[in-house]
Design an enzyme around this catalytic site. Structure first.
Site, PDB file in Angstrom:
ATOM      1  N   ASP A 208      40.715 -62.782  43.252  1.00  0.00           N
ATOM      2  CA  ASP A 208      41.931 -62.389  43.974  1.00  0.00           C
ATOM      3  C   ASP A 208      42.949 -62.005  42.917  1.00  0.00           C
ATOM      4  OD1 ASP A 208      42.908 -62.128  46.781  1.00  0.00           O
ATOM      5  OD2 ASP A 208      44.610 -63.153  45.881  1.00  0.00           O
TER       6      ASP A 208
ATOM      7  N   LYS B 179      36.905 -53.279  41.759  1.00  0.00           N
ATOM      8  CA  LYS B 179      36.681 -54.619  41.211  1.00  0.00           C
ATOM      9  C   LYS B 179      35.196 -54.891  40.976  1.00  0.00           C
ATOM     10  CE  LYS B 179      39.948 -57.550  43.666  1.00  0.00           C
ATOM     11  NZ  LYS B 179      39.917 -58.650  44.645  1.00  0.00           N
TER      12      LYS B 179
ATOM     13  N   HIS C 229      43.864 -58.764  32.711  1.00  0.00           N
ATOM     14  CA  HIS C 229      43.986 -60.012  33.462  1.00  0.00           C
ATOM     15  C   HIS C 229      42.620 -60.526  33.905  1.00  0.00           C
ATOM     16  CE1 HIS C 229      43.945 -56.472  35.883  1.00  0.00           C
ATOM     17  NE2 HIS C 229      43.935 -57.103  37.031  1.00  0.00           N
TER      18      HIS C 229
ATOM     19  N   GLY D 282      43.433 -48.884  42.086  1.00  0.00           N
ATOM     20  CA  GLY D 282      44.653 -49.554  42.536  1.00  0.00           C
ATOM     21  C   GLY D 282      45.897 -49.076  41.793  1.00  0.00           C
TER      22      GLY D 282
HETATM   23  P1  ITT Z   1      38.509 -58.148  47.973  1.00  0.00           P
HETATM   24  O1  ITT Z   1      39.455 -59.141  48.595  1.00  0.00           O
HETATM   25  O2  ITT Z   1      37.370 -57.767  48.870  1.00  0.00           O
HETATM   26  O3  ITT Z   1      38.041 -58.581  46.606  1.00  0.00           O
HETATM   27  P2  ITT Z   1      40.869 -56.500  47.800  1.00  0.00           P
HETATM   28  O4  ITT Z   1      41.144 -55.132  47.256  1.00  0.00           O
HETATM   29  O5  ITT Z   1      41.384 -56.821  49.184  1.00  0.00           O
HETATM   30  O6  ITT Z   1      39.303 -56.761  47.727  1.00  0.00           O
HETATM   31  P3  ITT Z   1      42.723 -58.394  46.675  1.00  0.00           P
HETATM   32  O7  ITT Z   1      43.113 -58.965  47.977  1.00  0.00           O
HETATM   33  O8  ITT Z   1      42.514 -59.335  45.514  1.00  0.00           O
HETATM   34  O9  ITT Z   1      41.384 -57.559  46.779  1.00  0.00           O
HETATM   35  O10 ITT Z   1      43.787 -57.293  46.295  1.00  0.00           O
HETATM   36  C1  ITT Z   1      44.023 -56.980  44.981  1.00  0.00           C
HETATM   37  C2  ITT Z   1      44.695 -55.634  44.886  1.00  0.00           C
HETATM   38  O11 ITT Z   1      45.467 -55.661  43.681  1.00  0.00           O
HETATM   39  C3  ITT Z   1      43.672 -54.531  44.728  1.00  0.00           C
HETATM   40  O12 ITT Z   1      43.402 -53.905  45.956  1.00  0.00           O
HETATM   41  C4  ITT Z   1      44.355 -53.604  43.747  1.00  0.00           C
HETATM   42  O13 ITT Z   1      45.150 -52.698  44.405  1.00  0.00           O
HETATM   43  C5  ITT Z   1      45.267 -54.499  42.946  1.00  0.00           C
HETATM   44  N1  ITT Z   1      44.610 -54.802  41.669  1.00  0.00           N
HETATM   45  C6  ITT Z   1      43.979 -55.936  41.303  1.00  0.00           C
HETATM   46  N2  ITT Z   1      43.449 -55.813  40.088  1.00  0.00           N
HETATM   47  C7  ITT Z   1      43.732 -54.572  39.683  1.00  0.00           C
HETATM   48  C8  ITT Z   1      43.440 -53.848  38.527  1.00  0.00           C
HETATM   49  O14 ITT Z   1      42.704 -54.355  37.555  1.00  0.00           O
HETATM   50  N3  ITT Z   1      43.879 -52.606  38.447  1.00  0.00           N
HETATM   51  C9  ITT Z   1      44.607 -52.060  39.436  1.00  0.00           C
HETATM   52  N4  ITT Z   1      44.921 -52.657  40.572  1.00  0.00           N
HETATM   53  C10 ITT Z   1      44.488 -53.922  40.697  1.00  0.00           C
END
Ligand code: ITT
Length: 199
Positions: A76, A20, A185, A158
């Site tokens: 998020d 991200k 998104h 991800g």
């Molecule tokens: P932060 O909270 O520190 O930002 P995190 O990975 O825990 O990091 P989230 O709670 O928002 O973040 O989890 C989102 C998950 O959704 C992320 O770990 C990815 O696996 C998935 N995800 C979100 N956007 C994505 C994308 O553009 N491509 C692939 N997977 C994505």
């Protein structure tokens, strides 16, 4: 009118997810802010206790703005599967477990959804910009498509290798970063953020 982020501001990117962080840094690069990551500042990772993307983005941005004294941008986001009632959704990161094993998380999606005969899926992203005085602005973007099996491509992060955007031939795991940044998104939420908060 939304509060503006002054040109030349320092902005904390309140994420500990390197995938991200890279995307957000690319999206911000042309817009004259100097971005510092939560990791560089040693900020703690708040627990994500809200039931929805917007609530979790707010709590992460507010925590980073309060801890740093700077405006902070949090994301998020998650992968949502129609046959699973929108799961993994806000639990997308947690489905990968403490070792952040997304191959395993993708296998679980396939295992749980394969029988349903409904491949619809989408990515969702809430962005929140918070200031140290606790003012917030939030934005939301979504991109629809289907999940595919097996996963394809090594790009992105991800769940990208199992997501095929509607009308596309390549999964996000096979898509060049510039193309994903134009349509994802995150890009959709980001466009609203730029239009509202960047002078
Ligand atoms: P932060 O909270 O520190 O930002 P995190 O990975 O825990 O990091 P989230 O709670 O928002 O973040 O989890 C989102 C998950 O959704 C992320 O770990 C990815 O696996 C998935 N995800 C979100 N956007 C994505 C994308 O553009 N491509 C692939 N997977 C994505």
């Amino acid at each position: 009118m939304a509060r503006q982020l002054a040109r030349g501001s320092r902005l904390v990117i309140a994420t500990h997810n390197p995938g991200k962080l890279a995307e957000i840094a690319d999206l911000l690069a042309p817009h004259g802010v100097s971005a510092i990551s939560a990791g560089e500042l040693g900020l703690p990772e708040p627990e994500e206790t809200a039931p929805d993307f917007t609530g979790n983005a707010r709590l992460k941005a507010l925590a980073a703005a309060a801890a740093s004294g700077l405006p902070a941008l949090a994301d998020d986001s998650g992968f949502c599967v129609a046959a699973l009632g929108g799961a993994p959704g806000v639990f997308s990161a947690r489905w990968a477990g403490p070792t952040k094993d997304f191959a395993e998380a993708m296998r679980r999606v396939h295992h749980d959804a394969a029988e349903a005969g409904d491949a619809r899926a989408w990515f969702a992203c809430a962005l929140c910009l918070a200031w140290p005085d606790a003012h917030t602005e939030t934005f939301f973007g979504r991109v629809d498509g289907t999940w595919v099996w097996p996963p394809r491509g090594e790009r992105g992060f991800g769940y990208d290798p199992m997501f095929l955007p509607a009308g596309g031939a390549l999964t996000y795991g096979e898509t060049a970063p510039d193309e994903k940044h134009a349509t994802s998104h995150r890009a959709r939420a980001f466009k609203q953020l730029l239009a509202s908060c960047f002078a």
